[in-house]
Design a protein around this motif. Structure first.
Motif, PDB file in Angstrom:
ATOM      1  N   ILE A  77     -11.224 -39.225  13.207  1.00  0.00           N
ATOM      2  CA  ILE A  77     -10.146 -38.604  12.436  1.00  0.00           C
ATOM      3  C   ILE A  77     -10.584 -38.401  10.995  1.00  0.00           C
ATOM      4  N   ALA A  78     -11.245 -39.419  10.427  1.00  0.00           N
ATOM      5  CA  ALA A  78     -11.724 -39.302   9.038  1.00  0.00           C
ATOM      6  C   ALA A  78     -12.752 -38.181   8.910  1.00  0.00           C
ATOM      7  N   ARG A  79     -13.641 -38.081   9.892  1.00  0.00           N
ATOM      8  CA  ARG A  79     -14.671 -37.037   9.856  1.00  0.00           C
ATOM      9  C   ARG A  79     -14.041 -35.646   9.977  1.00  0.00           C
ATOM     10  N   LEU A  80     -13.060 -35.489  10.869  1.00  0.00           N
ATOM     11  CA  LEU A  80     -12.412 -34.183  11.026  1.00  0.00           C
ATOM     12  C   LEU A  80     -11.548 -33.840   9.808  1.00  0.00           C
ATOM     13  N   THR A  81     -10.914 -34.852   9.216  1.00  0.00           N
ATOM     14  CA  THR A  81     -10.115 -34.618   8.008  1.00  0.00           C
ATOM     15  C   THR A  81     -11.018 -34.181   6.859  1.00  0.00           C
ATOM     16  N   ALA A  82     -12.189 -34.810   6.757  1.00  0.00           N
ATOM     17  CA  ALA A  82     -13.147 -34.432   5.708  1.00  0.00           C
ATOM     18  C   ALA A  82     -13.650 -33.003   5.932  1.00  0.00           C
TER      19      ALA A  82
END
Length: 104
Positions: A77-82
């Motif tokens: 989720i953090a990677r896709l949000t970034a």
């Protein structure tokens, strides 16, 4: 618990009780080692069967694996949000996926 698992557990309990009675009777009747060993092995086999059935039919995961999976999902989720995805929409997608997996 399914009916077949319940049947195996009840059958093992019956074998255990029968083995205890058999050991007492064979001990009183003359202490015949062959009977005692045979009855004891039947009880031990029932115990092994009960352990194997319990291990095979359990469907709970260890908490360590659940936490590791949760951390991996959070990292994705953090990677896709970034990368520019909407975090609220991603979290809603995860919630919907969990509900689908649970059959709700």
């Amino acid at each position: 618990m399914t009916a077949s698992v319940r049947f195996v557990r009840v059958a093992c309990a019956v074998v255990f009780v029968s083995c205890i009675a058999g050991l007492i009777v064979s001990s009183i009747a003359g202490n015949n080692e062959g009977w005692v060993l045979t009855i004891g092995m039947c009880g031990a086999a029932a115990a092994v069967i009960l352990i194997v059935v319990s291990l095979v039919t359990t469907n709970r995961r260890l908490p360590e694996f659940v936490e590791a999976d949760a951390e991996a999902i959070e990292a994705r989720i953090a990677r896709l949000t970034a990368a520019g995805a909407d975090e609220a929409e991603l979290r809603e997608l995860v919630r919907a996926s969990v509900k689908l997996g649970r059959g709700q």
